[in-house]
Structure formats: C-alpha cells, structure tokens
Design an enzyme around this catalytic site. Structure first.
Site, PDB file in Angstrom:
ATOM      1  N   ASN A  68     -11.379  -8.899  -6.203  1.00  0.00           N
ATOM      2  CA  ASN A  68     -10.202  -8.157  -6.655  1.00  0.00           C
ATOM      3  C   ASN A  68      -9.220  -9.088  -7.362  1.00  0.00           C
ATOM      4  O   ASN A  68      -8.894 -10.164  -6.836  1.00  0.00           O
ATOM      5  CB  ASN A  68      -9.500  -7.511  -5.463  1.00  0.00           C
ATOM      6  N   ASP A  92      -9.283   1.625  -3.143  1.00  0.00           N
ATOM      7  CA  ASP A  92      -8.862   0.410  -2.447  1.00  0.00           C
ATOM      8  C   ASP A  92      -8.221   0.770  -1.105  1.00  0.00           C
ATOM      9  O   ASP A  92      -8.114   1.937  -0.754  1.00  0.00           O
ATOM     10  CB  ASP A  92      -7.898  -0.352  -3.354  1.00  0.00           C
ATOM     11  N   HIS A  93      -7.742  -0.236  -0.413  1.00  0.00           N
ATOM     12  CA  HIS A  93      -7.204  -0.163   0.947  1.00  0.00           C
ATOM     13  C   HIS A  93      -6.680   1.208   1.388  1.00  0.00           C
ATOM     14  O   HIS A  93      -5.741   1.735   0.819  1.00  0.00           O
ATOM     15  CB  HIS A  93      -6.053  -1.153   1.094  1.00  0.00           C
ATOM     16  N   HIS A 112      -3.323 -11.255  -0.787  1.00  0.00           N
ATOM     17  CA  HIS A 112      -2.979 -10.470  -1.972  1.00  0.00           C
ATOM     18  C   HIS A 112      -1.800 -11.128  -2.692  1.00  0.00           C
ATOM     19  O   HIS A 112      -0.868 -11.619  -2.074  1.00  0.00           O
ATOM     20  CB  HIS A 112      -2.583  -9.042  -1.582  1.00  0.00           C
ATOM     21  N   GLU A 151      -0.647  -4.622  -0.474  1.00  0.00           N
ATOM     22  CA  GLU A 151      -1.217  -3.910  -1.620  1.00  0.00           C
ATOM     23  C   GLU A 151      -0.854  -2.445  -1.486  1.00  0.00           C
ATOM     24  O   GLU A 151      -1.443  -1.720  -0.687  1.00  0.00           O
ATOM     25  CB  GLU A 151      -2.739  -4.087  -1.656  1.00  0.00           C
ATOM     26  N   HIS A 178     -11.106 -10.210  -1.429  1.00  0.00           N
ATOM     27  CA  HIS A 178      -9.814  -9.620  -1.739  1.00  0.00           C
ATOM     28  C   HIS A 178      -8.824 -10.726  -2.078  1.00  0.00           C
ATOM     29  O   HIS A 178      -8.950 -11.853  -1.629  1.00  0.00           O
ATOM     30  CB  HIS A 178      -9.294  -8.790  -0.563  1.00  0.00           C
TER      31      HIS A 178
END
Length: 368
Positions: free
Chosen positions: A293, A114-115, A233, A187, A271
């Site tokens: 996600n 992820d990120h 998020h 995140e 996301h």
C-alpha cells in the site's frame, strides 16, 4: 514447478480487467512465487482510478485499486446525508466504473476494500450483498477481495469474525485480507497511535499467531495476511519506524513447517509502504509480499503536482480575465487542465513504485 522462463502473460493468459475467484488467486500466487509485488492505491474518484489504470498500462503491469470507507463515501458525494449508505453506494459505483473501463487498459486489476474494523463491518456486509446480486446478474462479484481489520481485538475474536465473513465471500469468488498485529498510524479513521520509540513491540506480529489464523481460515477460502513488521501508515521521520521484514520470513517458515505447503505458503501484504527504504521493500517482497500500500505517497504526488500548477498560473485562479492582458483565463482554470496535471503526478509516482516492486512488464493479462 513454475516455468519462469516463459512470461506469465503467456503461461496464465488471464483476461484483462478485474480478476476475481480463481483468476485473482492465480495472480496473487504468481506475484508471490515469482518474487514481485503490486502497488495498492486508495482511490477517491474517477480521476485517481483512471490515473492508476493509465500507469499500469504504460508499465505493462497489473495493479491493485482499493477503497477505504472514507474514499467510498467521498465517491458517492459528501453531500449524501447517510454516511453508511454513501460508503456502500460509493464503493459499488467505483467498482462498476473499474469493471467498465479496466479491460480497455489491457492489464489485470485486483479490486479491493481497505481497513474495516468492527464498526465498519456493516459496510463490508453491504458490499457482499451487492456482490451476491452481481453474481446472480453477471456471474461475477464486484470485488476481488475485502479487508477486515480486527487487529486491535483478541486473536480468537479476530479469527472467528473473519471466518464468518469468509464463509459468505468464498462462494462468490471473493478473497479475504486480514490483519494480524498492529500497523501503526491511521487510515480513514481506522488505526492506532505510534509511540515515539522505534522499538514498539505491538507493531510486530508473532509467527504463531499467523499460523493459527492460517490454519483456521485457509480451509474456508483464499486468505491474504497483513502481518505487521513495524510498518506504519503515513510518512514518519527517519528512525521513528523500524521495519523488521525477517518477521515475514519467520511467519512463512512456521506455516511451511506445520503444513508442508512449500517454502512460501502465505500471500503477504505490506501496509504503510509510503516512504519505506528500498532495501526493506525488496527484502519484504522476497519473503512473499505480493501487495504494498502506498496511499500517502500517491496523495502527495497528486496534490503537489496540482499545487505547482496553481502556483505557476496563480492569476488564472484569481481572475477570469487577466488584469494585465485583458484575456480570459478559462483555458488555465478548466478543471480538466489541473486535474490532468494531478493524474500525471500519480502516473509518475506509480512508475517508480512498479519498478521498486519488480512489477514492470510482468502483467499476466493476455494480449487482446
């Protein structure tokens, strides 16, 4: 044209387990073209990995397992002093665990990171090094894809850096996910503040930016795009986030018109899916989203299930011998008891997610 009357498992018949290279691309494009998506779950240990695989097997659905930099570090152990080393070693260890057990669950698994913003690019570079070694030893990379999130930087810088990484990744059979526009929230140390107002312009990606990135990167390898359409998020109060999935439709149209590569040339990523309205999820998937996600909801499902168990058996978590009965409480505080309860919470929440995304019963893995 795809023969949708024949189940994908019969048409594709991919080998169960982690998919990479051409098989990864075939799975992504099948989801996109046939109008369903896969949940992407951030994992932090074998408990969460095994619960995700259990849920996928129960629902005969493929799934995406991913690690954030913090999750990878936690997997290696918070006692490891070198955090940069822990991020790499933890992600490698988790990947090897998934490769070892995933095929036994009978579904296909996309393994992803992820990120990663600019300060975390050495983490991605280290994982590419590990995949280069894995390819030499086994013929397969450790990961299906990696995400690079340089959405806070100028578009040209974002594209140039992603291109440099994709040139290393593509020959190994690893795809790239990029972020265009800003997904609000945070995140694991990567993210952006969200204003109180629902109409926050920087949360919406422009189709011309998507086209520019696609034209620059798609000749180099397989690229998926997290285009922001108001997603955030975490879970926020109603009205604080305004999703506009039509931005995804407009991005598909811009690329389709410019390239002539069909109605939905882009493989898109959603996301911040936790807490989203079902109608918005369905609409986003119809525009080519293959991945959503849901980390926040999964964390809560795990924690709340364990919390209820601890509350129901509070005495066992305070006394090894029950004061009232004089009997040992070991069978109640045994970690396998309450961790299993947490796993079951993940399984139940993922069952809902597979259904919400239209993925239930649609695994492309062949029966073995």
């Amino acid at each position: 044209m795809t023969d949708k009357a024949t189940p994908a498992s019969d048409r594709l018949g991919l080998k169960p387990g982690v998919v990479t290279g051409a098989d990864y691309r075939r799975l992504v494009e099948t989801c996109r073209d046939e109008g369903y998506a896969l949940p992407a779950v951030n994992v932090v240990g074998t408990d969460s990995i095994n619960a995700v695989l259990e849920a996928a097997a129960r629902n005969r659905a493929d799934v995406i397992i991913q690690l954030s930099n913090g999750g990878a570090r936690f997997y290696a152990g918070e006692g490891m002093k070198d955090a940069d080393q822990a991020r790499v070693l933890g992600a490698v260890a988790a990947a090897r665990h998934v490769h070892t057990v995933a095929a036994a669950y009978g579904v296909c698994v996309i393994l992803h990171t992820d990120h990663a913003d600019r300060k975390l690019l050495p983490w991605i570079s280290g994982l590419i090094d590990a995949s280069e070694e894995a390819v030499r030893e086994t013929g397969r990379p450790l990961f299906s894809s990696h995400m690079i999130d340089l959405s806070a930087e100028p578009l040209d810088d974002n594209i140039a850096e992603c291109a440099a990484f994709l040139r290393r990744m593509a020959p190994l059979g690893i795809g790239l996910e990029i972020e265009l526009g800003v997904t609000g929230g945070e995140e694991d140390g990567v993210g952006h503040d969200v204003d109180d107002g629902a109409d926050n312009a920087h949360l919406y990606t422009q189709p011309e930016d998507v086209l520019k990135a696609y034209e620059a990167l798609s000749p180099l390898g397989f690229v998926t795009i997290a285009a922001s359409f108001g997603n955030v998020h975490g879970v926020y109060a109603p009205g604080n986030v305004k999703l506009r999935p039509e931005i995804l439709r407009n991005s598909q149209a811009a690329v389709a018109q410019a390239t002539g590569r069909g109605e939905k040339p882009l493989a898109l990523v959603f996301h911040g899916g936790s807490g989203s309205e079902q109608a918005k999820i369905t609409e986003a998937v119809s525009y080519g989203v293959f991945k959503m996600n849901i980390d926040t909801d999964i964390q809560f499902a795990f924690a709340s299930s364990i919390g209820r168990y601890v509350h129901e058996h509070a005495e066992a978590f305070s006394h090894q011998i029950a004061p009232g009965t004089g009997k040992p409480t070991k069978k109640l505080y045994d970690p396998r008891k309450w961790l299993r309860v947490g796993e079951q919470g993940i399984v139940a929440r993922l069952e809902q997610s597979f259904a919400d995304l239209g993925a239930t019963g649609r695994s492309v893995a062949r029966a073995v």
